[in-house]
Design a protein around this motif. Sequence first.
Motif: not given
Length: 510
Positions: A160-165
Amino acid sequence: MNAATAHATDALVDAFVDAAPERAAHHYRLLVETVWDDGEPTASALDAVPALVAALDRTGRERRGHLVILLGLLAESEHPTPAGPVTRAVRAHLDRYLRLLRTDGIGVPLTLALFYLLSHFPADRDEILAAASGREPDPADLSRLDRALSELDPHRPRLGRVWPSPSAWTLNEDERAFDESWVKALSPQQLLTAWDNDTRTVLGCTGARAYWAVCHGDPSDAPAAAVPDRARATAPAAGPELFAAHTGALRCPVCDKELEAGEGRLTCTGCAAAYPVAGGILDLTAPAGEETGVDDFLEKLSQVPSMGLFYEAVARPSFLRVAGSNWGGDVTPADEDRYIAEHVAPVEGPVVDLAAGAGRWTAVVAEAVGADRLLAVDSSLPMLNVLRGRLPDVPAVLAGASDLPFADDSVGAVVCWNALQAFYDETPAAIAEVGRILRPGGTFTVMTFRRSEDPVYRHFQTAHRFPQHEGGLRLFEPEDLKRWLTGAGLTVREESGPGTFVFLTAVKDA
């Protein structure tokens, strides 16, 4: 592939490289369709790679970007297998891509295209990151490249915690604990699936940004938004009295009878089911038992992480860029505000903000129609928690979109802003429900997105993985939306939107 087919593919590469400016897009489309089909390599793909790489040396940087994107699509076409024959063929020219990346003056679009291509070679992570860092890239672009080149550590998985970067995220102690709790509950196979979904989301954002740039020029990046203090995610105290003006329209989701206010809850006048109210949020997802009432719901509220704050400040603007092809900033928040103000035209009855999220546009609806008329509905407690902190005069209902808890012909208007795509499979049922609850003459005002007509950009749109959704992002064909609206007794009054946005207002037939 036989010699004749190889020659034909080479000819397509030449035709694109040599095309007049007004014909370049046409020849690029022909080239793409010959070697790549909706995420899959064609029989021509493997033998096309040398011609694509060779063409990098004899074309300008604008068309180099297109060729680099196509090489990236071919490398991705065998994902998650890192050593398929097409991927190996593309990777064999890694030194060429790195030399190009290190070349001064190549510009932002080609740099972004190279980042997308290089994101597919985790075995060469250190060398790639060293070359990329030398270009002094935007931290978000570099963090996406870093994540794409990372491999899953099953002992310390970063999910998780990859959007938006990845660089956009800063977690406090409670949020880290929340992450650890759900990650620990995953099986090994679920870990792999979650990791792959994150990777596809990163590649989709990287690719969408790069492809838009090579087609249109440098992206217009909005200033980085700060996430508000987590303390603002607390819903203010409010009980059933906040719903007094709307009990005539609300209905029990079990037996469809009216609800009446009680001590810390609303109770059905028919089946006697009781629904807790805490912080001005009515939970209609399940009746409260004797042992799990308001106190239990308050505890649930206190444990909600502040995803709603992050969504509003960071995730939503980035989602509009990918889903709406909005890298040039053609649609601004002010444009959205204006559309709502001009097109929401309620008749008698409450106004429902369906899938209201964290409340940024609920505030706009409240300004247009009055907070005393408004009910916010969403299926996400974290979002409603933030909304209530922002709008203490607006009651909120925790409920789904496909079975709305309102009487027939009881609602004056419905707004559904940037949300239909979040429950794609339920959209026909949700629109039918809107038609059922709207009074004649009431408006249904929508902002959502359509599938891009460009198969390359459509691939990057689709790559986005919603949390708790199987597969990638699915967007609409305008014809489908119109058919569902007609079936629900609604007539389209206005339709517009640049890029892949859909702004739409329909009216309930008399």
